[in-house]
Motif scaffolding. Sequence first.
Motif, short mmCIF file in Angstrom:
data_model
loop_
_atom_site.label_atom_id
_atom_site.label_comp_id
_atom_site.label_asym_id
_atom_site.label_seq_id
_atom_site.Cartn_x
_atom_site.Cartn_y
_atom_site.Cartn_z
N LYS A 122 0.95 -1.10 -0.03
CA LYS A 122 -0.17 -0.02 -0.10
C LYS A 122 0.82 1.36 -0.03
CE LYS A 122 -3.80 -2.28 2.42
NZ LYS A 122 -4.45 -2.33 3.74
N ILE A 123 1.94 1.25 0.61
CA ILE A 123 2.80 2.39 0.74
C ILE A 123 3.66 2.61 -0.52
CG2 ILE A 123 4.80 3.33 1.90
CD1 ILE A 123 4.00 1.82 4.60
N LEU A 124 3.90 1.74 -1.08
CA LEU A 124 5.03 1.56 -2.22
C LEU A 124 3.96 1.91 -3.44
CD1 LEU A 124 7.23 -1.47 -1.98
CD2 LEU A 124 7.87 0.92 -1.44
N LYS A 125 2.67 1.67 -3.47
CA LYS A 125 1.78 2.32 -4.61
C LYS A 125 1.86 3.82 -4.63
CE LYS A 125 -1.20 -1.85 -5.03
NZ LYS A 125 -2.55 -2.18 -4.75
N LYS A 126 2.26 4.60 -3.69
CA LYS A 126 2.35 5.90 -3.65
C LYS A 126 3.79 6.28 -4.29
CE LYS A 126 0.06 6.87 0.61
NZ LYS A 126 0.04 7.73 1.78
N ILE A 127 3.93 6.98 -5.39
CA ILE A 127 5.04 7.77 -5.71
C ILE A 127 5.82 8.14 -4.71
CG2 ILE A 127 4.10 8.25 -8.10
CD1 ILE A 127 4.04 11.07 -7.32
N PRO A 128 7.32 7.94 -4.58
CA PRO A 128 8.27 8.38 -3.64
C PRO A 128 7.91 9.76 -3.00
CG PRO A 128 9.43 7.12 -5.28
CD PRO A 128 7.90 7.26 -5.85
N ILE A 129 7.71 10.56 -3.84
CA ILE A 129 7.80 11.99 -3.53
C ILE A 129 6.39 12.37 -2.59
CG2 ILE A 129 6.63 12.96 -5.42
CD1 ILE A 129 8.51 15.21 -5.31
N MET A 130 5.38 11.49 -2.60
CA MET A 130 4.28 11.56 -2.22
C MET A 130 3.99 10.89 -0.45
SD MET A 130 2.49 13.68 -4.01
CE MET A 130 0.88 13.75 -3.08
N ARG A 131 5.11 10.00 -0.38
CA ARG A 131 5.24 9.40 0.88
C ARG A 131 5.78 10.35 1.98
NH1 ARG A 131 8.88 4.52 -1.86
NH2 ARG A 131 7.38 4.27 -3.46
N THR A 132 4.92 9.96 3.06
CA THR A 132 5.64 11.10 4.42
C THR A 132 6.81 10.11 4.93
OG1 THR A 132 4.26 9.25 5.94
CG2 THR A 132 3.20 11.48 5.10
N GLN A 133 7.41 10.95 6.00
CA GLN A 133 8.77 10.40 6.60
C GLN A 133 8.43 9.18 7.21
OE1 GLN A 133 11.72 11.68 6.00
NE2 GLN A 133 12.44 10.03 7.35
N LYS A 134 7.31 9.07 8.06
CA LYS A 134 6.65 7.78 8.56
C LYS A 134 6.67 6.60 7.66
CE LYS A 134 3.47 5.85 11.87
NZ LYS A 134 2.34 6.35 12.55
N GLU A 135 6.18 6.72 6.50
CA GLU A 135 6.28 5.80 5.50
C GLU A 135 7.46 5.35 4.88
OE1 GLU A 135 1.72 6.67 3.86
OE2 GLU A 135 3.61 7.67 2.67
N HIS A 136 8.26 6.33 4.71
CA HIS A 136 9.70 6.00 4.16
C HIS A 136 10.33 5.19 5.29
CE1 HIS A 136 9.93 8.26 0.51
NE2 HIS A 136 9.60 9.51 1.46
N GLU A 137 10.29 5.57 6.59
CA GLU A 137 10.65 4.68 7.59
C GLU A 137 10.24 3.27 7.78
OE1 GLU A 137 13.49 4.22 10.87
OE2 GLU A 137 13.44 5.89 9.48
N SER A 138 9.03 3.11 7.64
CA SER A 138 8.37 1.73 7.41
C SER A 138 9.17 1.03 6.12
CB SER A 138 7.02 1.83 7.09
OG SER A 138 6.21 2.48 8.32
N VAL A 139 9.28 1.54 5.10
CA VAL A 139 9.82 0.99 3.87
C VAL A 139 11.15 0.68 4.32
CG1 VAL A 139 10.91 0.92 1.58
CG2 VAL A 139 8.48 2.17 2.27
N TYR A 140 12.21 1.39 5.01
CA TYR A 140 13.46 1.13 5.33
C TYR A 140 13.45 -0.22 6.33
CZ TYR A 140 17.28 1.39 8.47
OH TYR A 140 18.62 1.21 9.14
N LYS A 141 12.54 -0.23 7.28
CA LYS A 141 12.51 -1.20 8.35
C LYS A 141 12.23 -2.67 7.68
CE LYS A 141 11.45 1.62 12.26
NZ LYS A 141 10.53 1.85 13.31
N MET A 142 11.20 -2.54 6.56
CA MET A 142 10.70 -3.75 6.11
C MET A 142 11.99 -4.17 4.98
SD MET A 142 7.97 -4.96 7.05
CE MET A 142 8.21 -6.36 5.76
N MET A 143 12.77 -3.50 4.61
CA MET A 143 13.78 -4.05 3.84
C MET A 143 14.95 -4.53 4.48
SD MET A 143 14.33 -0.48 1.11
CE MET A 143 15.75 -1.18 0.38
N LYS A 144 14.97 -4.23 5.81
CA LYS A 144 15.99 -4.91 6.58
C LYS A 144 15.30 -6.33 7.06
CE LYS A 144 17.75 -2.49 9.90
NZ LYS A 144 18.03 -1.67 11.34
N LEU A 145 14.18 -6.50 6.97
CA LEU A 145 13.69 -7.94 7.16
C LEU A 145 13.73 -8.57 6.06
CD1 LEU A 145 10.30 -6.77 9.42
CD2 LEU A 145 12.52 -7.63 10.22
N ILE A 146 13.60 -8.26 4.83
CA ILE A 146 14.00 -9.12 3.65
C ILE A 146 15.44 -9.41 3.51
CG2 ILE A 146 13.62 -9.33 1.37
CD1 ILE A 146 11.37 -7.15 1.52
#
Length: 499
Positions: A122-146
Motif C-alpha cells: 500500500k505504501i509503495l503504490k504511492k510515488i516516492p515524493i508523495m510518501r511521508t517520513q513515517k512511510e519512508h521509515e516503514s519501507v526502510y524497516k521492512m527492507m531490513k527484514l527481507i
Amino acid sequence: MAGFCLKATRMLTGVRRVNYDKLDALLNITGLQGRDHLYAIDEAHEKFMAIYPTIFVKEKVVLPGIPEKRTTGVHSCYITDSKTREDFDSHNVKFYMDQVKGPQKLHSGSPEYIGKLQDLVKILKKIPIMRTQKEHESVYKMMKLISGISEQLSDAEMRELSFTVVTEYWKKGSPVDGSMGFYAVLKGSIRPQTKYYKKVVGGHFISATSSSTSIVIPTKLSWVLPPQPLLGVGSCFGTLVPLPGRLKYKTLIISTEEDCDFLKISSIDYLRIKAELAKREQLAKEELIHGSPYYKDWPMVFIFQLTVHLKWKKFPKGYVFMKGGEISEYIGFIKSGHCNAYRVIPALVKLPLGKMIKQMRHVLIGQLNPKESFGEMSILLQIPSMYTLKAATTVELGIIEASVILDLDPVIKMLFLQTVKPSFENISHDDLKLAYIKREIEKEWKQKKDTILNEALFFNGINPGFGKWVHEKPNLDKSQKKHSHGVAGRSMQKKTVIL
C-alpha cells in the motif's frame, strides 16, 4: 434462617468454585427459621449444617513443579498459546518469559511478516515524493527484514534506497526480466525460467535448484532445464549490478504463477546511491585527517594515500586503545567522543588500619578530543607509549593499521616525523606527583566534609530523602512557570521599593 439463605444466594451466585447443586438443596430445606417459622426445627438445622460446608468446592493445591530440562540456549523455554490455570500456579518460569523478552524477530512465512508486506504494498503504490517520513521509515524497516536485500546492502544503502524503491504489478503467467533491477516478492509466487534467477553483489549467480549449479541436460532438439522450484512471498530475484551486454537478455527470467506484487530496486538507483555514499565517505575521511592540527598543512596528494587505508570503527566507553609501555597497533583519528590519557606512578597508599604501602596509581594527564590523533610516534619510531589511552565516552575512530603505516612511501614517513609531535611530552614526574597529591587531598577533604555534614544532619533528626524531608520538584506547565516568574518579579520589585 431463610433470609440468611437468600442473602447467601445473592452473594454466592457471582463467586467461582461453588457447587450449585448443593446450594439448591440447601435452599430447599423445610423447617428453617424465617418469616413464617419463628423457630428452626432441630432436624432441619442439622441438615443445614451438614450441607453448608459442601457447597464450596476446594481447589486442588498444586505444588511447584520441577522445571523441564533445557535443550539449547536460553530460548529453549518456548511459550505456547495453551496456558492452563495449573500451569500458572506451578510457578514455572517459562510461562513468564514473554514478559521480559523483547519482541521476537519476524520470520519469513509468519502471518505478521506477510501482513507487514501487504502494508508495504500500500505504501509503495504511492510515488516516492508523495510518501511521508513515517512511510519512508516503514519501507526502510521492512527492507531490513527481507533477507535477500539486507544481506547485500549496508544500512546506509538501504536507508537511501528506501526513498526510491517502487512496486510493480504483474499478472499471472507474465515473464519478468531481472537483468536491470532487484525484485522482492511481496504477494504471489514465481518460478524461475532460466538456469539462474539471482545475482548477488560480488559476482556469482544463484540457482533455484538445491545444488549450487544446475545441471543442463542436452537433447537432440534443445537444452532442457530440470524442474525449477516455486518461490513465494519474501523471495528475491534479479540483480543490483546491471549485467554486461552479452548476458543482459534471457539470463535472469522468471514467470509469475499468480498475480504478483514486487518491490523493485532499480540497478541505476543502486549504482548512483553507492557512488554518492562512497563520495561522502571519502569527504568525511579527508575532513577528519585534514582537520587534525598535525595534518592541516599536508598536501592533498598525501592525504589521499592515507584515506585509502582508513577504516571506521566504534568503541565503547572504557575501552583501552593504547597501554603504557606497549607499541600502538594503529593510528587513531577521533571522529566523535573523548579519550582520557593516564600515566602510572608509584604512590604511598594508606590502609584502613593506618599502614602505608606502595602501589601503582593512574593519574589523569590530559584528554584527546575530536579531530585529534594518537599512535603515530609509537609506530614510526617503534617506541613504547608513555601513557595509557582510554575511552571516556563512546568513541568513533578512523584507524590505519600499523602494518600499513610501516609500508608507506619513505617521503610520507618523513612528513609524519616532521609534523607530528608526541602527546603530553611536557609532563614531568614531579608534575605527576603533585597532580596525584592534589587529587588525594581533594578526595580526603570531600570525604571528611560529607562525614561532618551527615553527622550534623543526624544529630538534628534530619533524614534527607525520607518522610517529610522528601522534596520533589513540582512539574509546572509553561503557563504556570510564566505566572510564577511574574509573581517572583513583582515581589522583587516590591522588596526593592521597600529597601
